[in-house]
Design an enzyme around this catalytic site. Structure first.
Site, mmCIF file in Angstrom:
data_model
loop_
_atom_site.group_PDB
_atom_site.id
_atom_site.type_symbol
_atom_site.label_atom_id
_atom_site.label_comp_id
_atom_site.label_asym_id
_atom_site.label_seq_id
_atom_site.Cartn_x
_atom_site.Cartn_y
_atom_site.Cartn_z
ATOM 1 N N ASN A 666 0.938 -1.129 -0.116
ATOM 2 C CA ASN A 666 -0.030 -0.046 0.028
ATOM 3 C C ASN A 666 0.973 1.148 -0.116
ATOM 4 O O ASN A 666 1.501 1.476 0.946
ATOM 5 C CB ASN A 666 -0.738 -0.081 1.358
ATOM 6 C CG ASN A 666 -1.942 1.077 1.407
ATOM 7 O OD1 ASN A 666 -1.732 2.377 0.678
ATOM 8 N ND2 ASN A 666 -2.900 1.155 2.124
ATOM 9 N N GLU A 740 10.487 -0.777 10.189
ATOM 10 C CA GLU A 740 11.949 -0.396 10.912
ATOM 11 C C GLU A 740 12.826 0.280 9.792
ATOM 12 O O GLU A 740 13.814 1.214 10.211
ATOM 13 C CB GLU A 740 12.533 -1.731 11.554
ATOM 14 C CG GLU A 740 11.957 -2.712 11.892
ATOM 15 C CD GLU A 740 11.474 -3.029 13.371
ATOM 16 O OE1 GLU A 740 12.030 -2.304 14.068
ATOM 17 O OE2 GLU A 740 10.698 -3.627 13.656
HETATM 18 MO MO1 MOS Z 1 9.469 -2.972 16.575
HETATM 19 S S1 MOS Z 1 10.855 -2.438 17.701
HETATM 20 O O1 MOS Z 1 10.011 -4.762 16.560
HETATM 21 O O2 MOS Z 1 7.992 -2.835 17.421
#
Ligand code: MOS
Length: 774
Positions: A666, A740
């Site tokens: 998305n 991340e």
């Molecule tokens: Mo992330 S630091 O694995 O919520």
């Protein structure tokens, strides 16, 4: 339409002088057209799609853990320890108990029974080694602001007032919280990174060397939503617990084991989360306290931490990183050394991969890494967005910039010179790695070729201008997950899985993937998640949920398709009589052949003819363990800073983050993920710092007024690029995850830009103006 309206509004506001026109440039330019239909088939996957939970969130209909009501709800307020280490000698709750409306004061002496062994207190995400903290368990104080009592009252304000009357007598012991002062007392932890060659000798022999230490302070997640739980008493010792968490099933198992309950006694729900970033991977103490209160009172109890009490939870550990790089004159690496010293608590060994990233990014015949821990009197550190990488790659990419300076080489040219096509930790290629394209597309969008190499050589009025870049890398992880699909003959489907949506857009991508897989309009798909009774899911973290849950949806949808085909074949005169499951697909409410243009059979007809009005399939999806390839996501970050030469005020005026993370499910929510991460990176570079008074082991800025994070005025132009990265190996959907990667490398790119602007290399974060003008 929405886009145009928004732009017009902004333009009108700018004309009226209501807003700074620079926000217009900052408004993300998003492609609004869904992916071109393929063979007459509309695809939701990939299209920029607004969150399906958006309306519920903006209208307040979405309920968070501490917003659920219950009949006769009581309120708990936590009394926390002002000391960091020692023992509770006595607790006098008599004054608190006399306050009208106070129901009880729970302490380690009078609380209901709690499990007495470490195994029971180990949740799914607990570090392997150690003895997890047990809330309200005994008289020991092991970190500052540790909960020591829970005041229960008819009303939250009464509980809070009465908590101030609880007198606790402490026996204080000396505490240590200063990593730098204690660094000599470190111990090494095992990591999966084997040394190559003789890194020490190769470093000594290298004609060009760079060696330095980089320091990252303790950082806190500071989600907007406070940790809170509402434990609803269901009679007979049973509880329904609404909890702020990234893993309802993790919390459910944990509560059952620490409270010594049967698994059907406790049901955990968490449909929404106001920010987690890793802080909600492990169960937090307030959920145990709320449950204890409910069991003691035999009525429903809500407990919410204060913002100050949130600073007694897990955090990104303070880390000292030492990087030593030895290079040949042409820029090729000879020796790559990375050591980290990080804090952990006295009772658990928390560590992540800080030092292994260089072995993924840069070719070097010699390499060495080590990870060390120092025990401090702090709560156990926790995962915080890109744990290990945010810190380790900050150091690595700052060091690469310094090496480029020593080599008199362009920093981007150095990265390309050292580029590694294999993961040297295990000597395997990648399922896909379009990092070169990230560098190229990022540099082009930023205008990197116009950079003048000398520091302090670019300027605009009273401001020094600096351009810096860095690389980002993270893992593309995937976990087993189970998905249930219930399809009704009226063409509506319900998809269930116990995952959380921590604000990342999980509800939405699940609906997109399911709609495509079942050939239904997205509006016909509803998503159930955040409930411990649903099919199993890992905690939402590590950037693994998109790949794990979405592939599980496709997997279960395959069973639905097979079942529908079975029904269709039994229809009189069926055109699908000789078709196999692999021959057909579900499109526009029909079962059709993938090849050929037959109109196929209406799903509704097939179900009706088989007198089935509801078809339900549940299946677990597992990923084959792969030793032959590395699975990673990558990024290239380019940053521009403008620094007032006299005042040292730093503005991050432009950031380009080019990301290669497989298929993007998305574009809109993905864009938000990366943009939010870049904002975090700005905070990491310039603002975030937990300040301790080490004499007392107490955090001095335990609030978001004094713990600085970026605000709107700190955020300027952020451009996100998704590099096309087809990956046929990693999983069926080619999805790698995005949670991340967006933060990794951002702080380094900014630090490198600050060096380029000022000629001043600052290695300890955050880079505040006092350090810049010093
Ligand atoms: Mo992330 S630091 O694995 O919520």
């Amino acid at each position: 339409m929405l886009k145009i309206t928004r732009r017009r509004l902004l333009q009108t506001a700018a004309v009226l002088g209501l807003i700074d026109t620079s926000t217009l440039a900052a408004a993300p330019a998003l492609p609004e057209t869904p992916r071109a239909p393929k063979e007459g088939r509309r695809s939701y996957v990939g299209a920029p799609t607004s969150r399906i939970d958006g309306p519920a969130k903006v209208t307040g209909a979405a309920k968070y853990a501490a917003e659920f009501g219950a009949a006769e709800l009581a309120f708990g307020f936590v009394v926390d320890s002002p000391i960091t280490k020692g023992r509770i000698k006595g607790i006098d709750a008599s004054a608190a108990l006399q306050v009208p409306g106070v129901l009880d004061v729970l302490t380690h002496k009078n609380r209901p029974r709690l499990a007495d062994n470490d195994k029971a207190w180990k949740d799914d995400v607990a570090p392997e080694k150690g003895s997890p903290y047990r809330v309200l368990y005994d008289d020991r104080i092991v970190f500052n602001r540790q909960p020591v009592a829970l005041v229960l009252a008819e009303d939250g304000d009464i509980a809070r007032f009465a908590a101030s009357l609880v007198l606790v007598d402490y026996e204080k012991e000396e505490n240590i919280t200063d990593l730098e002062a204690e660094r000599a007392n470190s111990f090494k932890v095992e990591k999966d990174q084997r040394p190559r060659g003789n890194a020490q000798k190769a470093f000594a022999d290298s004609p060009i060397r760079h060696e330095a230490e980089y320091v990252i302070p303790t950082e806190y997640h500071n989600p907007m939503e406070l940790y809170g739980s509402t434990a609803v008493w269901e009679g007979d010792g049973k509880l329904a617990v609404y909890d702020k968490t990234q893993g309802v099933q993790n919390v459910q198992r944990y509560l059952c084991s620490v409270l010594e309950k049967n698994s059907d006694d406790i049901h955990v729900l968490g449909p929404f989360m106001g920010g987690g970033f890793g802080s909600g991977l492990r169960p937090q103490h307030q959920v145990v306290l709320a449950a204890l209160g409910a069991l003691k009172l035999q009525r429903s109890v809500r407990v919410v931490f204060t913002r100050q009490q949130m600073y007694a939870l897990g955090h990104r550990p303070a880390t000292i990183e030492r990087v030593a790089l030895g290079a040949n004159a042409d820029g090729s690496l000879n020796s790559l050394n990375h050591e980290a010293i990080a804090e952990t608590s006295q009772f658990e060994d928390f560590s992540r991969n800080d030092t292994g990233w260089g072995n993924l990014l840069y070719t070097s015949p010699n390499a060495y890494s080590a990870h060390k821990l120092v025990r401090l009197d702090v709560p156990t550190p926790a995962d915080m967005r890109a744990p290990g990488a945010a810190t380790g790659v900050y150091a690595l990419e700052s060091a690469m910039d310094e090496l480029a300076v020593a080599l008199k080489m362009d920093p981007l040219a150095l990265r390309l010179k050292c580029y590694s096509d294999s993961d040297q930790n295990r000597d395997v290629p990648y399922t896909s790695k379009r990092l070169r394209e990230c560098y190229q597309q990022g540099a082009a969008a930023f205008g990197w070729e116009k950079r003048s190499s000398e520091p302090r050589s670019m300027r605009e009025g009273t401001e020094l201008v600096g351009w810096g870049m860095a690389t980002g890398v993270w893992e593309a992880l995937q976990m087993p997950a189970t998905v249930r699909i219930a399809l009704a003959a009226d063409g509506y489907a319900e998809i269930s899985c116990a995952t959380s949506d921590i604000g990342t857009g999980t509800y939405t991508i699940m609906a997109q993937v399911a709609a495509d897989a079942l050939g239904l309009p997205m509006e016909n798909v509803s998503i159930k998640l955040g409930d411990s009774t649903l099919p199993q899911s890992p905690v939402e973290g590590g950037s693994w949920i998109a790949a794990s849950v979405c592939n599980a949806i496709v997997n279960t949808a395959g069973d639905v398709r097979e079942e529908l085909l079975r029904l269709a074949k039994r229809m009189p005169g069926s055109t699908l009589m000789d078709a196999t499951a692999d021959d057909v697909t579900l499109v526009n409410g029909r079962i059709v052949r993938i090849k050929g243009l037959e109109r196929g059979v209406l799903i509704a007809d097939a179900m009706r003819s088989g007198t089935v009005d509801r078809l339900e399939k549940e299946k677990t999806n597992e990923f084959a363990k792969r030793d032959t390839h590395a699975q990673n996501v990558h990024s290239a970050i380019f940053a521009e800073v403008k620094i007032d030469e006299q005042l040292g005020i730093i503005r991050v005026t432009r950031v380009v983050n080019a990301v290669a993370a497989g298929r993007i499910l998305n574009l809109k929510t993905a864009h938000s993920q990366i943009m939010g991460s870049v904002v975090w990176g700005i905070g990491m570079a310039l603002h975030e710092e937990t300040l301790y008074d080490h004499r007392f082991g107490r955090i001095m800025n335990a609030n978001i007024a004094e713990y600085h994070v970026p605000v709107n005025a700190d955020v300027h132009d952020i451009k996100v690029i998704f590099v096309d990265e087809p990956d046929g190996l990693i999983n069926r959907l080619g999805v790698k995850g995005l949670g991340e990667i967006g933060i990794v490398g951002v702080a380094a790119a900014i630090a490198n830009a600050i060096y380029h602007a000022t000629g001043n290399r600052i290695r300890d974060l955050p880079i505040t103006l006092d350090k810049v003008v010093a």
